[in-house]
Write an enzyme that holds these catalytic residues in place. Structure first.
Site, PDB file in Angstrom:
ATOM      1  N   GLY A   1       0.820  -1.202   0.000  1.00  0.00           N
ATOM      2  CA  GLY A   1       0.000   0.000   0.000  1.00  0.00           C
ATOM      3  C   GLY A   1       0.854   1.253   0.000  1.00  0.00           C
ATOM      4  O   GLY A   1       0.544   2.221   0.689  1.00  0.00           O
TER       5      GLY A   1
ATOM      6  N   ASN B   1       1.476   3.428  -2.435  1.00  0.00           N
ATOM      7  CA  ASN B   1       1.225   4.445  -3.453  1.00  0.00           C
ATOM      8  C   ASN B   1       0.490   5.661  -2.907  1.00  0.00           C
ATOM      9  O   ASN B   1       0.293   6.645  -3.616  1.00  0.00           O
ATOM     10  CB  ASN B   1       0.424   3.847  -4.622  1.00  0.00           C
ATOM     11  CG  ASN B   1      -0.970   3.427  -4.200  1.00  0.00           C
ATOM     12  OD1 ASN B   1      -1.135   2.787  -3.167  1.00  0.00           O
ATOM     13  ND2 ASN B   1      -1.971   3.777  -4.991  1.00  0.00           N
TER      14      ASN B   1
ATOM     15  N   SER C   1      -3.729   1.036  14.349  1.00  0.00           N
ATOM     16  CA  SER C   1      -4.421   2.298  14.586  1.00  0.00           C
ATOM     17  C   SER C   1      -4.690   2.409  16.082  1.00  0.00           C
ATOM     18  O   SER C   1      -4.742   1.396  16.799  1.00  0.00           O
ATOM     19  CB  SER C   1      -5.743   2.324  13.811  1.00  0.00           C
ATOM     20  OG  SER C   1      -6.618   3.308  14.319  1.00  0.00           O
TER      21      SER C   1
ATOM     22  N   TYR D   1     -13.490  -2.418  11.243  1.00  0.00           N
ATOM     23  CA  TYR D   1     -12.134  -1.860  11.171  1.00  0.00           C
ATOM     24  C   TYR D   1     -11.408  -2.009  12.508  1.00  0.00           C
ATOM     25  O   TYR D   1     -10.230  -2.366  12.544  1.00  0.00           O
ATOM     26  CB  TYR D   1     -12.237  -0.381  10.790  1.00  0.00           C
ATOM     27  CG  TYR D   1     -10.910   0.312  10.601  1.00  0.00           C
ATOM     28  CD1 TYR D   1     -10.158   0.131   9.445  1.00  0.00           C
ATOM     29  CD2 TYR D   1     -10.420   1.185  11.574  1.00  0.00           C
ATOM     30  CE1 TYR D   1      -8.954   0.783   9.261  1.00  0.00           C
ATOM     31  CE2 TYR D   1      -9.216   1.848  11.402  1.00  0.00           C
ATOM     32  CZ  TYR D   1      -8.489   1.643  10.242  1.00  0.00           C
ATOM     33  OH  TYR D   1      -7.287   2.290  10.064  1.00  0.00           O
TER      34      TYR D   1
END
Length: 285
Positions: free
Chosen positions: A7, A9, A143, A169
């Protein structure tokens, strides 16, 4: 140093890639969107002068893609010093109106597959290369929401989505820290260490997608003023990728061990159960 950023980019992943490129690292960007990856490579090479940035296609919503990607890395790369599992998606747009999660092509919650199962699969497929390259590291970006009141329910279910309780999440972010801790335990003596990163509150593309969904574009300015930018927010990721003497298995925030960690991280039985379920889901022996 050879690093692989999943991830890379956009968001924190791109910020970490820029920092590592400035240090002279060879950086592999593992991304789904080739155009965005090439745009990121152009930006990274332009601001760092490092031409040794490459793109390899990876779609975390497909275990088949993860395996094909890992096979290519094992065929092409002689070493891997750092694996950064950074990619993540929110629950936004992954549920229908009755909150039933949309399944991935493999039949699991999209958010939990991207945020945990696929990273688990990729890491295990690359473990031999990481061991060969030791001392090496796995950095899992979690997170602060890993501390949210939640639990992991491993009920298999009988609908379109297997393990339908593994959806949100917050559960994926809790799985990140449990995986990191268990990996550190299992890799003792191999030279492979693992770390979780709590990047803080970052104005990344995840928030941009939320704002677009909410159609409250004025919030962009508020978020920009209050939140860290992606380059600053990636500093702890890079710290865990390069700093010597860190304790494997811990969660790091602001370049130091975090004081805000879910107490479930110390639950040996839960970590082992998550590991075994992840083995079964990803068909690892």
């Amino acid at each position: 140093m050879d690093s692989l950023t999943v991830g890379g980019n956009s968001g924190i992943g791109k910020g970490a890639a820029i920092h590592l490129a400035r240090r002279g690292a060879r950086v592999i960007l593992a991304c789904r969107n080739a155009q965005k990856a090439q745009e990121a490579i152009t930006e990274i090479t332009s601001c760092t002068g490092n031409q040794n940035i490459v793109f390899r296609k990876l779609d975390l919503l497909s275990f088949k893609s993860v395996r094909e990607f890992a096979d290519r890395i094992l065929q092409e790369e002689e070493r891997l010093d750092v694996l950064i599992n950074n990619a993540g998606i929110p629950d936004t747009n992954t549920h229908d109106e009755d909150r039933t999660p949309f399944p991935s092509e493999d039949g699991y919650s999209q958010s939990f597959q991207v945020n945990h199962f696929s990273h688990f699969l990729l890491t295990n497929l690359l473990l031999d290369l990481l061991k060969k390259s030791s001392p090496s590291r796995v950095v899992n970006v979690t997170s602060r929401l890993n501390t949210a009141p939640t639990k992991l329910d491993f009920t298999v279910g009988d609908g379109n989505v297997r393990y339908p309780k593994l959806t949100h999440y917050t559960k994926g972010k809790l799985a990140n820290v449990l995986f990191t801790k268990e990996l550190a335990k299992r890799m003792e003596g191999t030279g492979v260490t693992s770390y979780s990163v709590d990047p803080g509150i970052i104005f990344s593309n995840i928030w941009e997608k939320q704002i677009t969904k909410w159609k409250v574009h004025a919030m962009s300015l508020i978020f920009w003023l209050l939140f860290c930018d992606e380059l600053s927010g990636s500093e702890t990721t890079v710290y865990c990728a390069v700093e010597e003497g860190l304790q494997s298995g811990l969660v790091y925030f602001d370049c130091r061990p975090s004081r805000h960690v879910n107490s479930l991280i110390e639950n040996d039985e839960l970590r082992e159960e998550l590991w075994n379920v992840s083995l079964e889901v990803t068909d690892l022996k």
